[in-house]
Design an enzyme around this catalytic site. Sequence first.
Site, short mmCIF file in Angstrom:
data_model
loop_
_atom_site.label_atom_id
_atom_site.label_comp_id
_atom_site.label_asym_id
_atom_site.label_seq_id
_atom_site.Cartn_x
_atom_site.Cartn_y
_atom_site.Cartn_z
N HIS A 232 -12.54 29.55 -6.78
CA HIS A 232 -12.30 30.99 -6.75
C HIS A 232 -10.89 31.24 -6.22
O HIS A 232 -10.43 30.54 -5.31
CB HIS A 232 -13.30 31.70 -5.84
CG HIS A 232 -14.70 31.68 -6.36
ND1 HIS A 232 -15.10 32.38 -7.47
CD2 HIS A 232 -15.81 31.04 -5.91
CE1 HIS A 232 -16.39 32.19 -7.68
NE2 HIS A 232 -16.84 31.37 -6.75
N ASP B 20 -21.10 20.86 -8.26
CA ASP B 20 -21.11 22.32 -8.40
C ASP B 20 -19.74 22.87 -8.00
O ASP B 20 -19.63 23.90 -7.33
CB ASP B 20 -22.23 22.97 -7.59
CG ASP B 20 -22.43 24.45 -7.94
OD1 ASP B 20 -21.85 24.91 -8.94
OD2 ASP B 20 -23.17 25.13 -7.21
N ASN C 223 -20.72 29.38 -17.79
CA ASN C 223 -20.46 30.76 -17.36
C ASN C 223 -18.97 31.10 -17.36
O ASN C 223 -18.36 31.42 -16.35
CB ASN C 223 -21.10 31.04 -15.99
CG ASN C 223 -20.61 30.11 -14.90
OD1 ASN C 223 -20.05 29.06 -15.16
ND2 ASN C 223 -20.83 30.51 -13.65
N HIS D 128 -31.00 26.61 -13.06
CA HIS D 128 -30.56 27.18 -11.79
C HIS D 128 -31.78 27.90 -11.22
O HIS D 128 -32.12 29.01 -11.65
CB HIS D 128 -29.41 28.16 -12.05
CG HIS D 128 -28.98 28.95 -10.86
ND1 HIS D 128 -27.76 28.76 -10.26
CD2 HIS D 128 -29.59 29.94 -10.15
CE1 HIS D 128 -27.64 29.60 -9.24
NE2 HIS D 128 -28.74 30.32 -9.17
N HIS E 160 -17.55 23.68 -12.72
CA HIS E 160 -17.09 24.95 -13.29
C HIS E 160 -15.58 24.86 -13.50
O HIS E 160 -14.83 24.79 -12.52
CB HIS E 160 -17.44 26.11 -12.36
CG HIS E 160 -18.91 26.31 -12.17
ND1 HIS E 160 -19.66 27.10 -13.00
CD2 HIS E 160 -19.77 25.80 -11.26
CE1 HIS E 160 -20.93 27.08 -12.61
NE2 HIS E 160 -21.02 26.29 -11.56
N LEU E 161 -15.16 24.85 -14.76
CA LEU E 161 -13.73 24.77 -15.08
C LEU E 161 -13.12 26.14 -15.36
O LEU E 161 -11.91 26.26 -15.50
CB LEU E 161 -13.50 23.83 -16.27
CG LEU E 161 -13.88 22.36 -16.03
CD1 LEU E 161 -13.59 21.53 -17.26
CD2 LEU E 161 -13.14 21.80 -14.82
N ARG E 162 -13.97 27.18 -15.50
CA ARG E 162 -13.56 28.59 -15.59
C ARG E 162 -12.83 28.98 -16.87
O ARG E 162 -12.75 30.17 -17.18
CB ARG E 162 -12.69 28.98 -14.39
CG ARG E 162 -13.32 28.74 -13.02
CD ARG E 162 -14.60 29.52 -12.83
NE ARG E 162 -15.07 29.48 -11.44
CZ ARG E 162 -16.32 29.60 -11.08
NH1 ARG E 162 -17.27 29.76 -11.99
NH2 ARG E 162 -16.67 29.57 -9.81
N HIS F 237 -22.10 18.79 -13.16
CA HIS F 237 -22.12 20.21 -12.80
C HIS F 237 -20.75 20.64 -12.27
O HIS F 237 -20.50 20.63 -11.07
CB HIS F 237 -23.21 20.44 -11.75
CG HIS F 237 -23.52 21.88 -11.50
ND1 HIS F 237 -24.76 22.30 -11.10
CD2 HIS F 237 -22.77 23.01 -11.57
CE1 HIS F 237 -24.76 23.61 -10.94
NE2 HIS F 237 -23.55 24.06 -11.22
#
Length: 428
Positions: free
Chosen positions: A307, A303, A90, A177, A58-60, A56
């Site tokens: 940001h 996770d 996402n 989720h 997030h590499l964006r 899990h």
Amino acid sequence: MSKTLIRGAKVLGGEPQDVLIDGGTVAEVGSGLSAEGAEVVEAGGKVLLPGLVDLHTHLREPGREDSETVLTGTRAAASGGYTAVFAMANTFPVADTAGVVEQVWRLGKEHGYCDVQPIGAVTVGLEGKKLAELGAMHESAAGVTVFSDDGKCVHDAVIMRRALEYVKAFDGVVAQHAQEPRLTEGAQMNEGVVSAELGLGGWPAVAEESVIARDVLLADHVGSRVHICHLSTAGSVEIVRWAKSRGIRVTAEVTPHHLLLTDELVRSYNPVYKVNPPLRTERDVLALREALADGTIDIVATDHAPHPHEDKDCEWAAAAMGMVGLETALSVVQETMVETGLLDWAGVAERMSFTPARIGRAEGHGRPVSAGEPANLTLVDTAYRGPVDPAGFASRSRNTPYEGRELPGRVTHTWLRGKATLVDGKLT
């Protein structure tokens, strides 16, 4: 092919041994090993684990390269001891087609700090209305086996059932989720005493638990695999425990921050503690630790949610949800699970390498540290203790809840198929 001799490493926390890497493979494990021309790493009793696998992340990229890229995210992963990460869908555009997942997969191949396995979206645009191209993503070069709308819940029971039925054909898994959207409208933190005192919108535990209860029953009805993302409440633990006792094919993950931090920290109004699902109570934290120890919760997943500064350095209500986690995950697990006696290092390897690799079908990862196996390894100085300094992070973002906090353990070396990606704590 290059050779590396790791001397005196505690393999999975056991007695010190030597490990010889020849090319991309573990050639030999034993005592008093030698190899002409090999680069020697004096482990000095450090713990040697199989390369960590994060189910899990997030590499964006594509779309939010101001937060993270595949390059910076995989560098952060290598710094944290990871040799494989699963990249959430996402992005912008959403990873809901073969083209987008192949783009992410190829970027991982190009950069080479760890393997990147894209996760495909369950629904088109994460909108929860129409199934995405699950079969096409699975048949693509990326070979997607895990699908998730993470960041949003697949709230429609019919859509969730169809997704479970579809992935069953190729033994895929839907990672949910769990967040009932109607119960969390305007929610800012865990619903409880602290939210009442602060006057912030509450996020009730039942919003998570009700979706998990529905989905384990759907998985049972269909005979398919469901995985619960970032489980965060004591009640969720009991539902998963019941489902497993019934033989339902459910697995679950917990994040490092839900193993350590509580909603009491929100009293500071520091948005670094704003996360989805929210930080819960001390009772929940202790229940999650016990469930990870007894196997009710299968794995630890970061996770990792980077940001940029401007999305977190603002008033609480406007701040983005999420924390970076790849570079601190193992330290938090050492503090909460190993130093409390709940897990030994073999147990950590099971929950942070072997099992996540098995759930995600990550070929070549989560393998034993033994002769003939791929040399995906990480070496950890478990005696180290020091403050977390995000200025030294490889991640593009700095939104860590642990800044200045003293944590144990430090990854000193990481090898991906025998090639060092991290040496003496520095990326190669």
